[in-house]
Design an enzyme around this catalytic site. Sequence first.
Site, short mmCIF file in Angstrom:
data_model
loop_
_atom_site.label_atom_id
_atom_site.label_comp_id
_atom_site.label_asym_id
_atom_site.label_seq_id
_atom_site.Cartn_x
_atom_site.Cartn_y
_atom_site.Cartn_z
N LYS A 179 0.67 -1.06 0.25
CA LYS A 179 0.05 0.02 0.07
C LYS A 179 0.86 1.39 -0.18
O LYS A 179 2.01 1.02 1.29
CB LYS A 179 -1.09 -0.10 1.19
N THR A 216 -9.74 8.33 7.40
CA THR A 216 -9.36 7.47 6.75
C THR A 216 -9.10 5.96 8.09
O THR A 216 -8.05 5.31 7.36
CB THR A 216 -8.00 7.95 5.63
N GLY A 218 -9.71 2.83 9.29
CA GLY A 218 -9.75 2.12 8.84
C GLY A 218 -9.45 0.98 7.40
O GLY A 218 -10.72 0.19 7.03
N THR A 219 -9.38 2.09 6.72
CA THR A 219 -8.85 1.75 5.33
C THR A 219 -7.83 0.54 6.11
O THR A 219 -8.43 -0.05 4.28
CB THR A 219 -8.09 3.17 4.81
N GLY A 220 -7.31 0.47 6.00
CA GLY A 220 -6.54 -0.73 5.36
C GLY A 220 -6.95 -2.11 6.62
O GLY A 220 -6.88 -3.33 5.65
N CYS A 221 -7.82 -1.92 7.72
CA CYS A 221 -8.44 -3.39 7.49
C CYS A 221 -9.88 -3.70 6.77
O CYS A 221 -10.40 -4.38 6.32
CB CYS A 221 -9.67 -2.80 9.23
#
Length: 273
Positions: A179, A216, A218-221
């Site tokens: 990412k 932004t 929680g974007t990774g989860c």
Amino acid sequence: MTKAPHRGRVLVLAGSDSGGGAGIQADIKTITALGGYAATAITAITVQNTLGVTAVHPIPLEIVEAQARAVLDDIGADAFKTGMLGDAATVEVVARVLDSAKSIPAVIDPVMVAKGGAALLAQPAVGALKSLLVPRAALLTPNAPEAAALTGLTVETTDDLRRAGEALLELGAHAVLMKGGHILEGNGPGERVVDLLITRQGETAFEGERIDTRHTHGTGCTLASACAVGFAQGLTLTESVARAWNYVHEAMLRAPGFGAGHGPLDHAWVVRK
């Protein structure tokens, strides 16, 4: 009456976010919105909102494992997704669960630091994650700081992302989604964000304009869970990542604006579309 079929059972092993924007809550919302079925084994309860994490309560290891085994023994799963694990002992438990169902693909999100800066993985646990979970990853989804911690490499440019991704493949990951949100150009964030899906067969770039927003959380989860439900529904690796990438991009654009800090995404936008 005929019951509507659920396509794609995902067992999530991760921490709870009381603010609802990340962690188990984001995972459940994402998997449900994309048509899958979410089950969970909660590893920790966090006290947090958009301003940050103020407390973490780990769940006893035997309960973490018991949750997962209860789901697998009855409901079953078509994909795993891991998130916040906290410490080396929890990483070991999760690795044992994954080993008990080796035919089920796992999306490993190496969660280390919350959006507000709080540590979510003890430093000694980084080695356990690297040795036990990276080799078990059908897909690993690190951001630049996480990739740097796992590889020991400097990850500041897109070329660095590529090198780190290749290093993670050498550590045993089957595929890596690097990412690029933390990558800078010049003295600040670039106008575009490039994420790289890297496999032993080559790479696929996912590129778009950087969204100027503080929402932004929680974007990774969300991205990892969206990939996992794609696996569970029988999509290919590239199809799963492409759908997940577009889903997160739109969820950021439609963020509801909640909170005074890093606000949550709009996970339900596909339902209202």
